[in-house]
Design a protein around this motif. Structure first.
Motif, mmCIF file in Angstrom:
data_model
loop_
_atom_site.group_PDB
_atom_site.id
_atom_site.type_symbol
_atom_site.label_atom_id
_atom_site.label_comp_id
_atom_site.label_asym_id
_atom_site.label_seq_id
_atom_site.Cartn_x
_atom_site.Cartn_y
_atom_site.Cartn_z
ATOM 1 N N LYS A 178 -26.155 -3.254 -11.166
ATOM 2 C CA LYS A 178 -25.543 -3.162 -12.499
ATOM 3 C C LYS A 178 -24.548 -2.018 -12.489
ATOM 4 O O LYS A 178 -24.804 -0.974 -11.898
ATOM 5 C CB LYS A 178 -26.609 -2.864 -13.559
ATOM 6 N N ALA A 179 -23.445 -2.233 -13.174
ATOM 7 C CA ALA A 179 -22.446 -1.168 -13.231
ATOM 8 C C ALA A 179 -21.840 -1.076 -14.619
ATOM 9 O O ALA A 179 -21.544 -2.095 -15.254
ATOM 10 C CB ALA A 179 -21.342 -1.406 -12.210
ATOM 11 N N GLU A 180 -21.714 0.158 -15.084
ATOM 12 C CA GLU A 180 -20.911 0.441 -16.272
ATOM 13 C C GLU A 180 -19.981 1.555 -15.851
ATOM 14 O O GLU A 180 -20.418 2.674 -15.589
ATOM 15 C CB GLU A 180 -21.787 0.902 -17.430
ATOM 16 N N ALA A 181 -18.708 1.240 -15.754
ATOM 17 C CA ALA A 181 -17.767 2.240 -15.263
ATOM 18 C C ALA A 181 -16.391 1.953 -15.832
ATOM 19 O O ALA A 181 -16.108 0.840 -16.278
ATOM 20 C CB ALA A 181 -17.710 2.222 -13.737
ATOM 21 N N GLU A 182 -15.555 2.976 -15.822
ATOM 22 C CA GLU A 182 -14.185 2.761 -16.286
ATOM 23 C C GLU A 182 -13.218 3.695 -15.582
ATOM 24 O O GLU A 182 -13.593 4.732 -15.024
ATOM 25 C CB GLU A 182 -14.088 2.908 -17.802
ATOM 26 N N THR A 183 -11.969 3.295 -15.620
ATOM 27 C CA THR A 183 -10.909 4.106 -15.043
ATOM 28 C C THR A 183 -9.607 3.706 -15.734
ATOM 29 O O THR A 183 -9.597 2.848 -16.617
ATOM 30 C CB THR A 183 -10.821 3.894 -13.519
ATOM 31 N N ILE A 184 -8.522 4.353 -15.321
ATOM 32 C CA ILE A 184 -7.201 3.981 -15.851
ATOM 33 C C ILE A 184 -6.302 3.638 -14.668
ATOM 34 O O ILE A 184 -6.245 4.385 -13.692
ATOM 35 C CB ILE A 184 -6.590 5.118 -16.703
ATOM 36 N N VAL A 185 -5.658 2.484 -14.751
ATOM 37 C CA VAL A 185 -4.770 2.056 -13.667
ATOM 38 C C VAL A 185 -3.342 1.973 -14.195
ATOM 39 O O VAL A 185 -3.120 1.794 -15.386
ATOM 40 C CB VAL A 185 -5.177 0.673 -13.100
ATOM 41 N N THR A 186 -2.398 2.112 -13.295
ATOM 42 C CA THR A 186 -0.991 1.942 -13.634
ATOM 43 C C THR A 186 -0.565 0.554 -13.179
ATOM 44 O O THR A 186 -0.713 0.204 -12.013
ATOM 45 C CB THR A 186 -0.132 3.023 -12.957
ATOM 46 N N LEU A 187 -0.087 -0.246 -14.127
ATOM 47 C CA LEU A 187 0.332 -1.617 -13.827
ATOM 48 C C LEU A 187 1.822 -1.766 -14.096
ATOM 49 O O LEU A 187 2.419 -0.947 -14.802
ATOM 50 C CB LEU A 187 -0.444 -2.607 -14.710
ATOM 51 N N HIS A 188 2.397 -2.819 -13.540
ATOM 52 C CA HIS A 188 3.815 -3.103 -13.774
ATOM 53 C C HIS A 188 3.931 -4.381 -14.592
ATOM 54 O O HIS A 188 3.379 -5.412 -14.218
ATOM 55 C CB HIS A 188 4.570 -3.228 -12.455
ATOM 56 N N SER A 236 6.443 0.225 -15.881
ATOM 57 C CA SER A 236 5.052 0.541 -15.565
ATOM 58 C C SER A 236 4.367 1.072 -16.819
ATOM 59 O O SER A 236 5.004 1.666 -17.688
ATOM 60 C CB SER A 236 4.969 1.540 -14.425
ATOM 61 N N TYR A 237 3.090 0.805 -16.909
ATOM 62 C CA TYR A 237 2.308 1.266 -18.054
ATOM 63 C C TYR A 237 0.880 1.488 -17.583
ATOM 64 O O TYR A 237 0.475 0.967 -16.539
ATOM 65 C CB TYR A 237 2.359 0.234 -19.197
ATOM 66 N N ASN A 238 0.144 2.293 -18.356
ATOM 67 C CA ASN A 238 -1.236 2.615 -17.991
ATOM 68 C C ASN A 238 -2.197 1.774 -18.807
ATOM 69 O O ASN A 238 -1.985 1.558 -19.993
ATOM 70 C CB ASN A 238 -1.524 4.093 -18.221
ATOM 71 N N GLN A 239 -3.234 1.313 -18.144
ATOM 72 C CA GLN A 239 -4.216 0.507 -18.854
ATOM 73 C C GLN A 239 -5.625 0.912 -18.461
ATOM 74 O O GLN A 239 -5.909 1.157 -17.297
ATOM 75 C CB GLN A 239 -4.003 -0.973 -18.548
ATOM 76 N N ARG A 240 -6.493 0.977 -19.455
ATOM 77 C CA ARG A 240 -7.904 1.279 -19.215
ATOM 78 C C ARG A 240 -8.576 0.029 -18.644
ATOM 79 O O ARG A 240 -8.341 -1.080 -19.118
ATOM 80 C CB ARG A 240 -8.558 1.669 -20.545
ATOM 81 N N LEU A 241 -9.356 0.235 -17.603
ATOM 82 C CA LEU A 241 -10.058 -0.861 -16.963
ATOM 83 C C LEU A 241 -11.542 -0.532 -17.037
ATOM 84 O O LEU A 241 -11.983 0.481 -16.497
ATOM 85 C CB LEU A 241 -9.596 -0.953 -15.510
ATOM 86 N N ALA A 242 -12.300 -1.374 -17.735
ATOM 87 C CA ALA A 242 -13.726 -1.089 -17.907
ATOM 88 C C ALA A 242 -14.563 -2.170 -17.241
ATOM 89 O O ALA A 242 -14.213 -3.342 -17.252
ATOM 90 C CB ALA A 242 -14.063 -0.996 -19.387
ATOM 91 N N LEU A 243 -15.649 -1.720 -16.683
ATOM 92 C CA LEU A 243 -16.556 -2.612 -15.957
ATOM 93 C C LEU A 243 -17.909 -2.570 -16.662
ATOM 94 O O LEU A 243 -18.424 -1.493 -16.948
ATOM 95 C CB LEU A 243 -16.711 -2.049 -14.545
ATOM 96 N N ASP A 244 -18.455 -3.719 -16.987
ATOM 97 C CA ASP A 244 -19.820 -3.782 -17.514
ATOM 98 C C ASP A 244 -20.387 -5.060 -16.938
ATOM 99 O O ASP A 244 -20.260 -6.126 -17.517
ATOM 100 C CB ASP A 244 -19.791 -3.803 -19.047
ATOM 101 N N GLN A 249 -15.280 -5.203 -7.635
ATOM 102 C CA GLN A 249 -15.488 -5.466 -9.065
ATOM 103 C C GLN A 249 -14.265 -5.056 -9.885
ATOM 104 O O GLN A 249 -13.861 -5.763 -10.800
ATOM 105 C CB GLN A 249 -16.728 -4.720 -9.575
ATOM 106 N N PHE A 250 -13.668 -3.899 -9.547
ATOM 107 C CA PHE A 250 -12.489 -3.459 -10.305
ATOM 108 C C PHE A 250 -11.300 -4.383 -10.033
ATOM 109 O O PHE A 250 -10.503 -4.652 -10.928
ATOM 110 C CB PHE A 250 -12.133 -2.000 -9.996
ATOM 111 N N ASN A 251 -11.192 -4.881 -8.820
ATOM 112 C CA ASN A 251 -10.110 -5.823 -8.529
ATOM 113 C C ASN A 251 -10.278 -7.116 -9.318
ATOM 114 O O ASN A 251 -9.299 -7.704 -9.780
ATOM 115 C CB ASN A 251 -10.036 -6.110 -7.035
ATOM 116 N N LEU A 252 -11.529 -7.557 -9.469
ATOM 117 C CA LEU A 252 -11.791 -8.756 -10.264
ATOM 118 C C LEU A 252 -11.474 -8.509 -11.739
ATOM 119 O O LEU A 252 -11.136 -9.440 -12.465
ATOM 120 C CB LEU A 252 -13.261 -9.178 -10.122
ATOM 121 N N ALA A 253 -11.605 -7.252 -12.160
ATOM 122 C CA ALA A 253 -11.389 -6.922 -13.575
ATOM 123 C C ALA A 253 -9.913 -6.757 -13.921
ATOM 124 O O ALA A 253 -9.557 -6.672 -15.090
ATOM 125 C CB ALA A 253 -12.149 -5.637 -13.923
ATOM 126 N N LEU A 254 -9.056 -6.714 -12.903
ATOM 127 C CA LEU A 254 -7.625 -6.575 -13.177
ATOM 128 C C LEU A 254 -7.104 -7.811 -13.907
ATOM 129 O O LEU A 254 -7.513 -8.922 -13.601
ATOM 130 C CB LEU A 254 -6.851 -6.402 -11.869
#
Ligand code: ZN
Length: 167
Positions: A52-62, A69-77, A123-128
């Motif tokens: 189980k994972a609950e995690a988050e980060t911020i990625v820069t996307l285009h 480019s802009y920043n987006q919060r990426l959350a995993l649950d 998991q984070f790649n799947l969440a993109l």
């Protein structure tokens, strides 16, 4: 800093066969603006692992539309079940727990390691997002002014010239 892979036989000796990891760091190969923060818990269920994972980060996307480019919060649950395959016996137990076949994706050797960092990376790649858009108001870039001052596209200007010749 590397998240140490979990040696599965050791997991059985943990209280409730569970190891909880606090995450606050960059993940290898995952380009993030901020460290990945959260918690991962790995439980040994005898014939399977419950992660189980609950995690988050911020990625820069285009942005696909305006290329900015802009920043987006990426959350995993998320929760995933990984089967432990006992020397190829592959004895899948009766599904008395609320597991469905959709939950089962991967098989690990019971005497092997579970690589938390690689799992988090996946998991984070799947969440993109599949489509990157910087915002609701995003506009495609304007057709640049061609310098004629009338705001027309060149093709329209050519048509206007033709019209004038006909007159
Ligand atoms: Zn945009």
């Amino acid at each position: 800093m590397v998240i140490q892979p979990i040696y599965l036989p050791h997991l059985l000796k943990q209280p409730r066969c569970t190891q909880v990891l606090a995450i606050d760091q960059a993940i290898a190969d995952l380009k993030t603006l901020t460290p990945v923060r959260g918690e991962v818990s790995v439980r040994h269920g005898g014939t399977f692992l419950e992660v189980k994972a609950e995690a988050e980060t911020i990625v820069t996307l285009h942005c696909d539309r305006c290329a900015q480019s802009y920043n987006q919060r990426l959350a995993l649950d998320t929760k995933e079940i990984l089967w432990l395959d006992n020397q190829g016996e592959n004895t899948i137990p009766v599904l008395e727990r609320e597991l469905s076949w959709d939950d089962l994706s991967e098989v690990l050797p019971p005497d092997g390691h579970f690589d938390v960092e690689t799992w988090l990376y996946e998991q984070f790649n799947l969440a993109l997002p599949l489509k990157n858009l910087c915002g609701k108001d995003c506009q495609a870039p304007q057709v640049p002014d061609d310098g004629t001052g009338n705001g027309f596209d060149r093709r329209w200007a050519a048509l206007a010239d033709l019209k004038q010749q006909w007159n």
